[in-house]
Design a protein around this motif. Structure first.
Motif, PDB file in Angstrom:
ATOM      1  N   HIS A  33       7.488  46.142  29.723  1.00  0.00           N
ATOM      2  CA  HIS A  33       7.924  45.750  28.395  1.00  0.00           C
ATOM      3  C   HIS A  33       6.898  46.275  27.407  1.00  0.00           C
ATOM      4  CE1 HIS A  33       9.874  43.511  25.357  1.00  0.00           C
ATOM      5  NE2 HIS A  33       9.374  42.328  25.545  1.00  0.00           N
ATOM      6  N   SER A  34       7.200  46.130  26.127  1.00  0.00           N
ATOM      7  CA  SER A  34       6.245  46.544  25.102  1.00  0.00           C
ATOM      8  C   SER A  34       5.110  45.540  24.953  1.00  0.00           C
ATOM      9  CB  SER A  34       6.965  46.728  23.760  1.00  0.00           C
ATOM     10  OG  SER A  34       7.650  45.554  23.407  1.00  0.00           O
ATOM     11  N   ILE A  56      -0.536  39.927  24.079  1.00  0.00           N
ATOM     12  CA  ILE A  56      -0.807  41.158  23.343  1.00  0.00           C
ATOM     13  C   ILE A  56       0.395  41.401  22.449  1.00  0.00           C
ATOM     14  CG2 ILE A  56       0.202  42.669  25.110  1.00  0.00           C
ATOM     15  CD1 ILE A  56      -2.077  44.679  24.478  1.00  0.00           C
ATOM     16  N   SER A  57       0.142  41.828  21.222  1.00  0.00           N
ATOM     17  CA  SER A  57       1.245  41.954  20.274  1.00  0.00           C
ATOM     18  C   SER A  57       1.988  43.266  20.399  1.00  0.00           C
ATOM     19  CB  SER A  57       0.739  41.781  18.833  1.00  0.00           C
ATOM     20  OG  SER A  57      -0.239  42.770  18.540  1.00  0.00           O
ATOM     21  N   ARG A  58       1.323  44.295  20.872  1.00  0.00           N
ATOM     22  CA  ARG A  58       1.989  45.592  20.945  1.00  0.00           C
ATOM     23  C   ARG A  58       1.240  46.503  21.915  1.00  0.00           C
ATOM     24  NH1 ARG A  58       5.903  47.969  17.891  1.00  0.00           N
ATOM     25  NH2 ARG A  58       5.961  50.234  17.802  1.00  0.00           N
ATOM     26  N   ALA A 102      -5.307  39.963  24.198  1.00  0.00           N
ATOM     27  CA  ALA A 102      -5.698  41.104  25.018  1.00  0.00           C
ATOM     28  C   ALA A 102      -5.838  42.367  24.179  1.00  0.00           C
ATOM     29  CB  ALA A 102      -4.664  41.331  26.120  1.00  0.00           C
ATOM     30  N   THR A 103      -6.835  43.150  24.506  1.00  0.00           N
ATOM     31  CA  THR A 103      -7.055  44.455  23.885  1.00  0.00           C
ATOM     32  C   THR A 103      -7.218  45.487  24.990  1.00  0.00           C
ATOM     33  OG1 THR A 103      -8.195  43.437  22.011  1.00  0.00           O
ATOM     34  CG2 THR A 103      -8.519  45.793  22.344  1.00  0.00           C
ATOM     35  N   LYS A 104      -6.465  46.561  24.894  1.00  0.00           N
ATOM     36  CA  LYS A 104      -6.499  47.590  25.928  1.00  0.00           C
ATOM     37  C   LYS A 104      -7.732  48.462  25.785  1.00  0.00           C
ATOM     38  CE  LYS A 104      -4.685  51.537  25.753  1.00  0.00           C
ATOM     39  NZ  LYS A 104      -3.881  52.757  25.620  1.00  0.00           N
ATOM     40  N   LEU A 124      13.613  51.842  21.338  1.00  0.00           N
ATOM     41  CA  LEU A 124      13.476  53.285  21.304  1.00  0.00           C
ATOM     42  C   LEU A 124      12.109  53.762  20.830  1.00  0.00           C
ATOM     43  CD1 LEU A 124      16.987  54.275  19.920  1.00  0.00           C
ATOM     44  CD2 LEU A 124      16.264  53.921  22.275  1.00  0.00           C
ATOM     45  N   ASP A 125      11.124  52.873  20.778  1.00  0.00           N
ATOM     46  CA  ASP A 125       9.784  53.319  20.408  1.00  0.00           C
ATOM     47  C   ASP A 125       9.303  54.374  21.403  1.00  0.00           C
ATOM     48  OD1 ASP A 125       8.695  51.201  18.241  1.00  0.00           O
ATOM     49  OD2 ASP A 125      10.003  50.232  19.698  1.00  0.00           O
ATOM     50  N   GLY A 126       8.772  55.477  20.897  1.00  0.00           N
ATOM     51  CA  GLY A 126       8.265  56.527  21.765  1.00  0.00           C
ATOM     52  C   GLY A 126       9.326  57.386  22.405  1.00  0.00           C
TER      53      GLY A 126
END
Length: 1024
Positions: free
Chosen positions: A266-267, A296-298, A348-350, A917-919
């Motif tokens: 998922h996103s 995480i938001s995105r 969370a931060t990637k 459809l992001d990306g």
């Protein structure tokens, strides 16, 4: 900081979520498969040849001080799926060669392997086949705690079985079905990631698209559809759902406090899961409280997420501890997710961790080993995605697969010694008790299970260390040993609940929450813990109290709700769920009546999660005599209408009728009332119909176009015969907006379907009418499915232009009568047989279940070029037009908003009915053209057309979003919500087709189409 992705990747849901289940097989090296030689991820097929393990090893990039080691590779292991360590330090791996098609009618070829005796270079020097003849065995977990032979829980389609080696030869010779049975229509989204909990339950994911009704020995079933998590007893006795929703979870892990994390395709790839919470999925509703909080938001890299490990050990340097590690099979990475805490809520931060320059690297599982290293299962593949490349592609690889280990180097550059992994089954209880304090959670969990398996001897040894001066980890795991062996007394539990260490207190409250029955003393401990200074303890206390509803819980929970910081979203949600659960008994509402008035808003906030007459009555009172406003107010109205008593709904109606100054808002309120009544399975009262009739008349007389459209819709749903003359005038006038004309036609046939067939036929046949309106008229006539309506369609077919003929034919194929009428018309020469070869028509005919249709169509089209050839010609034409033109992405954004955003979301805008459809631009032009012009080529299980044949003979088709009580909710081809009462449905059919119109190219001008392609191609994750 978040480090941007090195490679752009796809975020289309859930098509790439499909590989995130870890199950897409690679293609052999086939020249020319990649659509864009400059981008190794275009077309979902890696353009390179496969590498040997030694060659792949050279392509990994890790932070300084880390090194990758090969543990095993083909031919010793094939396509690895899941991994788990046992108490002897051995690594169990499930592997497949069958995927993506489950074996049917024959023995499977898949296996569970056991890897052991790891050398300093990482290689497993002994590999044993524990069980073979299996069928895509994703989930695997060794569950034996000693004895002569091993045993493991294994998914073997369609069941989870316990497989046991009874004679000690290392091979399973007894197989017992423990849990049956699991859906496997979509083999990339099955149950997976079996994970030990502190409590002795086995936690697991249920994957995308499949439906499963599963039960254990107690015969009590649970039903799961698509993404969910659940837990099961390792002895096969019982299972229960843990959370609801997620798109396609594929990975679970715990941290030291007992927080459960999942990775979702998922996103938003990581969640800290809250027991009983609902999480976003396609078309699924929440529980009335909204979805569980984000971690995480995105995440813009991809949605192909698989495998998660929480690093709870001390072998890695401090900067790499207490973080989650998650595989991304599209970007060929294992990312680190660092957690920043806001109370009990993680953000969370990637960050970069493991990157690979070999696009075949597919990390589908990540596991913390008892030696302190992370182990990575590599489902080595050329193909990205489950539906992006045909499952029948002859090049799918069934041999290659690798297991890797990530180790550290010390300051001297030498490999840092790994923690020893002794055989815990051979250790005495004293040593096992000492291992409860081990810095590695994997070791502590295995030692806990061993001590539980030792029975009274293990429990007695644990009691000796349950004192404040023992290590906190030892007390935490000691609690669970005692609880699971029935040896935990209230005195010890009370001491743990008041322990100086917050981890011990948290786990004590988890134990209390699992008890099933509370003594007054333990109840008092849970209530007191709501005021603990630590937010994790408060959260655990609220969760526990949610399991034991009691009137005296309400005010303390409301006090915590008021005090909880807004940014501690997980605490807030758990408290809201606990309040909701405490309000479920009808008697609780007597206590609510005694609460201070300033607490009523918090009660109303959770009452939407309580499906009871008492909750509905309270919500009505909470409106304070004023009609509610906004979308949230509409949800309240629907809830009260659905669950309220006759007296409550009468009071609601009186309240809604008050505000006569805003007719459009009244229309929305009425629709909410109507929907709630439908979901209850009831009918509108006479008073409600009178109100709605008066409202419809006001709206139709309005000068506001939006209000007129609302009035048209209302006149149809109420079947207002007196409104027909006005509706006919609106439908027949070229001056009326097209949306009003369409609405008027729909309302007219709802009022009298026979009387207005002539008007529909006239519009359909009139070349002077807008093509969009004619197409809508065709659809209305076909859905009526009456002989007179079909006659109008057949009569208009000969003179209709080709694009309209295609729409008409597609509409007629929705029913048996329409299909026969279409074939009869073509046989009679009223349309060319070539119509049956159109891209949107031929797939429906070839998959038709109506008797004789396939044969008749084949006879009519004999000698004509196949649909695939026509599609290729169309693709070539559109490709050339795009190359020759000067498409404008900015103008394409407007085309997207007009034609696509009703179903698809991009950059947070639009509806999330179909895939996000992001990306999407990473797919390249060729694949985008295929997706848009030939939508039936690869249709996701979750996005297939549902057809409802109604008892009145009419047909309704669309994407089934959800079921709300006694109502089916679908989205039609325009993305509009269609609600159909279940009692009016004769038959429900799910086809292999997409709800997306196959004639999209005919609906937009060529320039607009090219602009749209330019806009979509521009949607890519950023490169660095």
């Amino acid at each position: 900081m978040t480090i941007p992705s090195l490679v752009p990747t796809i975020r289309r849901l859930p098509h790439l979520a499909l590989l995130a289940a870890g199950l897409t097989l690679a293609l052999l090296a086939v020249p020319g498969l990649s659509q864009n030689k400059g981008d190794p991820y275009a077309g979902h097929i890696a353009p390179t040849d496969p590498k040997s393990p030694a060659e792949e090893l050279k392509t990994f990039r890790l932070p300084p001080g880390f090194e990758m080691q090969l543990v095993a590779a083909e031919p010793d292991v094939h396509k690895p799926l899941n991994m788990a360590f046992d108490a002897r330090g051995r690594l169990w791996v499930s592997e497949t060669v069958e995927y993506p098609f489950a074996a049917r009618g024959t023995r499977g070829r898949d296996a569970v392997k056991v890897l052991e005796d790891f050398g300093e270079d990482g290689r497993a020097r002994k590999i044993t086949t524990f069980a073979d003849g299996l069928n895509i065995p994703i989930g695997v977990l060794p569950v034996s705690v000693g004895g002569k032979g091993d045993s493991a829980l294994v998914l073997d389609i369609p069941n989870v079985s316990r497989m046991t080696d009874t004679d000690g030869d290392g091979k399973a010779d007894r197989r017992e079905v423990f849990y049956a049975s699991y859906g496997f229509a979509d083999t990339h989204g099955m149950t997976n990631s079996f994970t030990w909990g502190f409590d002795g339950w086995v936690y697991a994911c249920h994957g995308f698209s499949n439906s499963s009704t599963v039960k254990g020995a107690d015969g009590r079933p649970i039903t799961m559809q698509s993404g969910n998590t659940y837990r099961m007893r390792p002895d096969g006795a019982h299972l229960e759902q843990w959370t609801w929703g997620q798109v396609n979870p594929f990975g679970l892990c715990f941290d030291a406090l007992g927080n459960l994390y999942s990775c979702d395709c998922h996103s938003q790839p990581i969640y800290q899961l809250l027991r009983g919470a609902y999480y976003p999925s396609f078309g699924k509703p929440d529980d009335g409280l909204g979805f569980g909080p984000e971690t995480i938001s995105r995440y813009d890299d991809s949605t192909a997420i698989a495998g998660i490990a929480y690093y709870a050990a001390d072998y890695y340097p401090p900067a790499y501890r207490d973080a989650a590690y998650i595989g991304d099979v599209v970007t060929n990475r294992v990312n680190q997710f660092r957690l920043e805490w806001h109370g009990s809520s993680p953000r969370a931060t990637k960050a970069d961790f493991l990157r690979c320059d070999d696009p075949w690297f597919r990390p589908v599982a990540v596991t913390l080993g008892p030696d302190g290293a992370l182990y990575v299962a590599d489902f080595y593949n050329r193909i990205i995605g489950h539906y992006e490349v045909p499952l029948t592609h002859p090049g799918r690889d069934r041999e290659r697969g690798r297991i890797w280990r990530i180790v550290c180097r010390g300051a001297d550059g030498k490999i840092k010694p790994l923690d020893p992994s002794p055989d815990l089954t051979k250790l005495g209880v004293k040593t096992l008790v000492a291992d409860l304090a081990h810095p590695n959670l994997a070791v502590r969990t295995l030692a806990t299970n061993q001590l539980v398996g030792r029975g009274p001897a293990g429990a007695e040894a644990v009691k000796a260390v349950m004192w404040p001066d023992s290590p906190p980890f030892q007390r935490v795991h000691g609690l669970w040993v005692l609880e699971r062996t029935g040896a935990l007394d209230d005195k010890t539990l009370t001491a743990a609940a008041e322990d100086i260490d917050r981890g011990v207190r948290v786990h004590a409250l988890h134990v209390i929450g699992e008890r099933g029955k509370l003594t007054p003393a333990l109840h008092g401990l849970a209530l007191a813990a709501l005021k603990d200074p630590d937010p994790f303890v408060k959260r655990a206390a609220a969760d526990a109290l949610g399991r034991y509803p009691a009137p005296e819980n309400l005010l303390p929970l409301l006090d915590l709700r008021r005090a909880a910081p807004a940014d501690d979203t997980h605490l807030v949600h758990v408290v809201r769920m606990a309040l909701r659960d405490n309000l479920r008994p009808a008697g609780a509402w007597k206590t609510v009546a005694t609460l201070p008035v300033d607490r009523h808003a918090a009660v109303a906030d959770v009452a939407l999660g309580v499906p009871s007459p008492e909750a509905a009555a309270f919500l009505l009172v909470s409106m304070k005599g004023k009609p509610p406003q906004g979308d949230a107010g509409l949800t309240v109205v629907r809830h009260v209408a659905r669950y309220g008593t006759k007296a409550t709904t009468a009071g609601l109606l009186a309240l809604l009728r008050q505000d006569v100054t805003a007719p459009e808002q009244q229309f929305r309120l009425f629709r909410a009332l109507e929907q709630g009544t439908q979901e209850r399975g009831g009918a509108l009262s006479d008073e409600a119909r009178l109100w709605a009739t008066s409202l419809a008349q006001r709206l139709l007389a309005s000068l506001n176009p939006n209000e007129v459209t609302a009035g048209i819709s209302l006149a149809g749903s109420l079947r207002l015969a007196d409104a027909q003359a006005q509706l006919i005038a609106l439908a027949g006038s070229l001056k009326s907006p097209e949306n009003q004309r369409v609405a008027a036609l729909n309302s007219l046939v709802a009022i009298d379907p026979v009387k207005h067939l002539g008007l529909l036929g006239q519009i359909l046949a009139d070349a002077g009418e807008p093509i969009g309106l004619r197409q809508q008229a065709s659809g209305i006539l076909a859905r009526l499915n009456r002989p007179e309506a079909l006659a109008q369609l057949v009569a208009a077919l000969p003179s209709a232009p080709a694009p309209l003929q295609t729409v008409m034919a597609n509409d007629m194929l929705g029913s048996r009568e329409g299909t026969d009428g279409l074939l009869d018309a073509i046989m009679a020469g009223k349309a060319s047989p070539r119509l049956l070869r159109e891209p949107g028509i031929e797939p429906r005919l070839s998959r038709s279940s109506f008797p004789g249709v396939v044969e008749r169509a084949a006879k009519l089209t004999k000698g004509l070029p196949p649909a695939d050839q026509r599609v290729q010609e169309l693709l070539g034409k559109r490709r050339a037009a795009f190359a020759a033109g000067k498409p404008d992405a900015a103008l394409g954004a407007k085309v997207f908003e007009k034609h696509c955003s009703a179903c698809h979301q991009l950059a947070g805008k639009g509806a999330k009915l179909g895939p996000q459809l992001d990306g999407i631009g990473i797919r390249g032009l060729d694949r985008l053209l295929e997706d848009v012009l030939d939508p039936n080529r690869n249709v996701d299980q979750a996005f297939r057309l549902t057809t409802l044949n109604l008892k009145n003979g009419q047909v309704v088709s669309g994407l089934l979003l959800k079921e709300e009580g006694e109502v089916f909710v679908l989205a039609d081809a325009q993305g509009k919500e269609v609600r159909v009462p279940k009692k009016g449905v004769e038959e429900r059919i799910v086809s292999q087709l997409s709800p997306m119109p196959a004639n999209f190219a005919d609906q937009v001008a060529e320039a607009d189409f090219n602009n749209l392609m330019a806009f979509l191609l521009a949607q890519r994750a950023g490169k660095q």
